[in-house]
Design an enzyme around this catalytic site. Sequence first.
Site, PDB file in Angstrom:
ATOM      1  CE  LYS A  87      49.689  81.786  12.154  1.00  0.00           C
ATOM      2  NZ  LYS A  87      48.974  81.812  10.923  1.00  0.00           N
TER       3      LYS A  87
HETATM    4  O1  G3P Z   1      47.088  79.891   8.397  1.00  0.00           O
HETATM    5  C1  G3P Z   1      47.577  79.014   8.762  1.00  0.00           C
HETATM    6  C2  G3P Z   1      46.412  77.910   8.171  1.00  0.00           C
HETATM    7  O2  G3P Z   1      45.081  78.072   8.138  1.00  0.00           O
HETATM    8  C3  G3P Z   1      46.650  77.406   6.687  1.00  0.00           C
HETATM    9  O3  G3P Z   1      45.863  76.750   6.100  1.00  0.00           O
HETATM   10  O4  G3P Z   1      44.688  75.890   3.808  1.00  0.00           O
HETATM   11  O5  G3P Z   1      47.188  76.412   3.974  1.00  0.00           O
HETATM   12  O6  G3P Z   1      46.283  74.380   5.331  1.00  0.00           O
HETATM   13  P1  G3P Z   1      45.983  75.700   4.792  1.00  0.00           P
END
Ligand code: G3P
Length: 218
Positions: A87
Amino acid sequence: MKFFIDTANLKDIQEAYDLGVLDGVTTNPSLMAKEGIAGEENVNAHYKAICNIVDNNVSAEVIATDFEAMISEGKALADIDDKIVVKIPMIKDGVKAIKYLTSEGIRTNCTLVFSAGQALLAAKAGASYVSPFIGRLDDISFDGLQLIEQIVQIYDNYGFDTEVLAASIRHTMHLVQCAEIGSDVVTCPLNVITSLLNHPLTDKGLEQFLADHAKVNG
Ligand code: G3P
């Protein structure tokens, strides 16, 4: 559509895997920190433990932000297991790193994508996945789903192989709408996946079926 789980929690990953619908896992430095995983050796061992649960597609994020360091970190992550997808953040050196790692046969997931232009760059660089963050856009009053629509359209126009991985999913409607739009993948917490099971009429109907059966069968 592929279902990925967005967590570094082994119990949640196992539970989603046992349901039989899991195609992969996405992690990020915040999710690793949430599990208290620190130090290179522990981090690598944790990625290996995740790979041992699922069949494929385990996103492991680089911490480096310059090209050379991202390459060496990316290669080290890819060496942990064939299931690892490296990533890489959507920054200038990240785009170069995606191009390089792709040429080396290493799969990449371009993360922190918030615009169609960024998604276009990621695809041009050869990313295996692009991760637009829907929820974080919604949080600042931008339409996250509209971005997914735009990216799907652009990738379709030109036949890019990069898969759209809708991330930062907050609830089941995000997931269902991504499916309607044609997102290739969604990544979300366990509760979003299991919430798909719920409908009051299912519960009511099952209760009635079992009661009627019991009436005549004791
Ligand atoms: O892994 C990336 C993403 O899915 C993070 O989500 O909930 O931290 O905005 P969030």
